[in-house]
Scaffold this motif. Structure first.
Motif, PDB file in Angstrom:
ATOM      1  N   ASP A 193      14.528 -18.874 -26.450  1.00  0.00           N
ATOM      2  CA  ASP A 193      15.052 -19.076 -27.968  1.00  0.00           C
ATOM      3  C   ASP A 193      14.107 -19.047 -28.848  1.00  0.00           C
ATOM      4  O   ASP A 193      14.533 -17.893 -30.179  1.00  0.00           O
ATOM      5  CB  ASP A 193      16.020 -19.685 -27.916  1.00  0.00           C
ATOM      6  CG  ASP A 193      17.172 -19.791 -26.977  1.00  0.00           C
ATOM      7  OD1 ASP A 193      17.314 -18.327 -26.042  1.00  0.00           O
ATOM      8  OD2 ASP A 193      17.720 -20.345 -26.494  1.00  0.00           O
ATOM      9  N   LEU A 206      14.688 -15.417 -32.262  1.00  0.00           N
ATOM     10  CA  LEU A 206      15.740 -15.129 -32.348  1.00  0.00           C
ATOM     11  C   LEU A 206      16.384 -15.468 -33.633  1.00  0.00           C
ATOM     12  O   LEU A 206      15.826 -16.183 -34.146  1.00  0.00           O
ATOM     13  CB  LEU A 206      17.120 -15.801 -31.114  1.00  0.00           C
ATOM     14  CG  LEU A 206      16.684 -14.848 -28.767  1.00  0.00           C
ATOM     15  CD1 LEU A 206      17.796 -15.376 -28.203  1.00  0.00           C
ATOM     16  CD2 LEU A 206      16.526 -13.348 -29.099  1.00  0.00           C
ATOM     17  N   ASN A 207      17.757 -15.459 -33.636  1.00  0.00           N
ATOM     18  CA  ASN A 207      18.320 -15.460 -35.032  1.00  0.00           C
ATOM     19  C   ASN A 207      18.956 -16.257 -35.010  1.00  0.00           C
ATOM     20  O   ASN A 207      20.182 -16.408 -32.905  1.00  0.00           O
ATOM     21  CB  ASN A 207      18.613 -14.052 -35.543  1.00  0.00           C
ATOM     22  CG  ASN A 207      17.614 -13.433 -36.143  1.00  0.00           C
ATOM     23  OD1 ASN A 207      16.193 -14.156 -36.032  1.00  0.00           O
ATOM     24  ND2 ASN A 207      17.401 -12.192 -36.283  1.00  0.00           N
ATOM     25  N   HIS A 266      23.390 -17.856 -31.147  1.00  0.00           N
ATOM     26  CA  HIS A 266      21.234 -17.291 -31.095  1.00  0.00           C
ATOM     27  C   HIS A 266      21.617 -16.157 -30.431  1.00  0.00           C
ATOM     28  O   HIS A 266      22.414 -16.122 -29.286  1.00  0.00           O
ATOM     29  CB  HIS A 266      20.428 -17.907 -30.411  1.00  0.00           C
ATOM     30  CG  HIS A 266      20.313 -18.653 -29.161  1.00  0.00           C
ATOM     31  ND1 HIS A 266      21.755 -19.663 -28.542  1.00  0.00           N
ATOM     32  CD2 HIS A 266      20.587 -18.116 -27.567  1.00  0.00           C
ATOM     33  CE1 HIS A 266      21.395 -19.394 -27.173  1.00  0.00           C
ATOM     34  NE2 HIS A 266      21.010 -18.896 -26.927  1.00  0.00           N
ATOM     35  N   THR A 285      19.855 -12.005 -30.930  1.00  0.00           N
ATOM     36  CA  THR A 285      18.848 -11.205 -31.556  1.00  0.00           C
ATOM     37  C   THR A 285      19.472 -10.165 -33.496  1.00  0.00           C
ATOM     38  O   THR A 285      18.893  -9.640 -33.613  1.00  0.00           O
ATOM     39  CB  THR A 285      18.627  -9.008 -30.839  1.00  0.00           C
ATOM     40  OG1 THR A 285      19.631  -8.854 -30.306  1.00  0.00           O
ATOM     41  CG2 THR A 285      17.708 -10.011 -29.548  1.00  0.00           C
ATOM     42  N   LYS A 317      16.020 -17.564 -38.680  1.00  0.00           N
ATOM     43  CA  LYS A 317      15.310 -16.809 -37.534  1.00  0.00           C
ATOM     44  C   LYS A 317      14.780 -18.244 -36.996  1.00  0.00           C
ATOM     45  O   LYS A 317      13.909 -18.745 -37.374  1.00  0.00           O
ATOM     46  CB  LYS A 317      14.347 -16.139 -38.308  1.00  0.00           C
ATOM     47  CG  LYS A 317      13.021 -15.903 -37.104  1.00  0.00           C
ATOM     48  CD  LYS A 317      12.423 -14.998 -37.117  1.00  0.00           C
ATOM     49  CE  LYS A 317      13.403 -13.139 -37.622  1.00  0.00           C
ATOM     50  NZ  LYS A 317      13.853 -12.411 -36.265  1.00  0.00           N
ATOM     51  N   GLY A 375      15.970 -10.493 -34.164  1.00  0.00           N
ATOM     52  CA  GLY A 375      15.322 -11.248 -33.236  1.00  0.00           C
ATOM     53  C   GLY A 375      14.507 -10.459 -31.883  1.00  0.00           C
ATOM     54  O   GLY A 375      14.873  -9.792 -31.388  1.00  0.00           O
TER      55      GLY A 375
END
Length: 197
Positions: free
Chosen positions: A120, A123-124, A148, A150, A157, A196
């Motif tokens: 992860d 990712l955002n 979480h 993209t 982030k 992400g």
């Protein structure tokens, strides 16, 4: 040993370049018309309310709002030295805010149903906004592990796991892991954020 839940919102650690955070902040104020309390460690966003002294005004950010930064202090009220250690709702207070888009912050993940895992990173994610402590003045915001993705509009982030003996991180993830995050959807950055990976 399992991680201990120590919710205290966001804490500035270092810059994206690797340099330690140097303590620089900007002053923002809160308007008396805003009834939501703001705690040390909270994410805040710009408000459209004007200020008679020309300061920029802020309000507490909601879970998926673009943000201007993190509150790291409340200027003392010298007319009342027994004032609360946070911004009480409906009061005008001066807040010290870390608003540099390149600062990384430490924050705890909730890890309730879907703890974050090693893949992860990059990712955002969004945040959980809780009720801060009226005793300590500390924030109750956490990283929302179930968000979480993209999505470029997500607030945070995921940069890396905090490398410390009291922060266990097995490959499958675990609750209350502490992360270094960058504000992805920052009001002083260009655009709405970066997707992400």
């Amino acid at each position: 040993m399992a991680n201990t839940s120590r919710i205290n919102g966001f804490r500035p650690v270092r810059y994206l370049s690797g340099a330690p955070w140097n303590g620089k902040v900007s002053k923002y104020v809160t308007a008396t018309g805003d009834s939501t309390a703001i705690f040390v460690g909270d994410l805040v966003k710009l408000s459209t309310t004007g200020d008679s002294e020309g300061f920029r005004t802020v309000v507490q950010a909601a879970a998926a709002d673009p943000v201007i930064g993190v509150v790291v202090g409340v200027e003392p009220d010298f007319s009342n030295l027994n004032a609360a250690p946070y911004r009480v709702g409906s009061t005008r207070r001066v807040l010290m805010v870390v608003d540099d888009p390149n600062v990384l912050f430490e924050v705890q993940e909730d890890g309730d149903t879907d703890p974050l895992e090693m893949p992860d990173i990059g990712l955002n994610a969004d945040v959980i906004v809780g009720s801060g402590s009226t005793t300590t003045g500390q924030s109750a915001m956490q990283l929302d592990s179930t968000t979480h993705a993209t999505s470029a509009t997500a607030v945070l982030k995921l940069m890396e796991v905090v490398q410390r003996a009291d922060n266990e991180f097995p490959s499958g993830g675990t609750a209350y892991t502490r992360w270094l995050v960058k504000i992805n959807n920052h009001q002083l950055a260009s655009g709405t954020g970066v997707a992400g990976v």
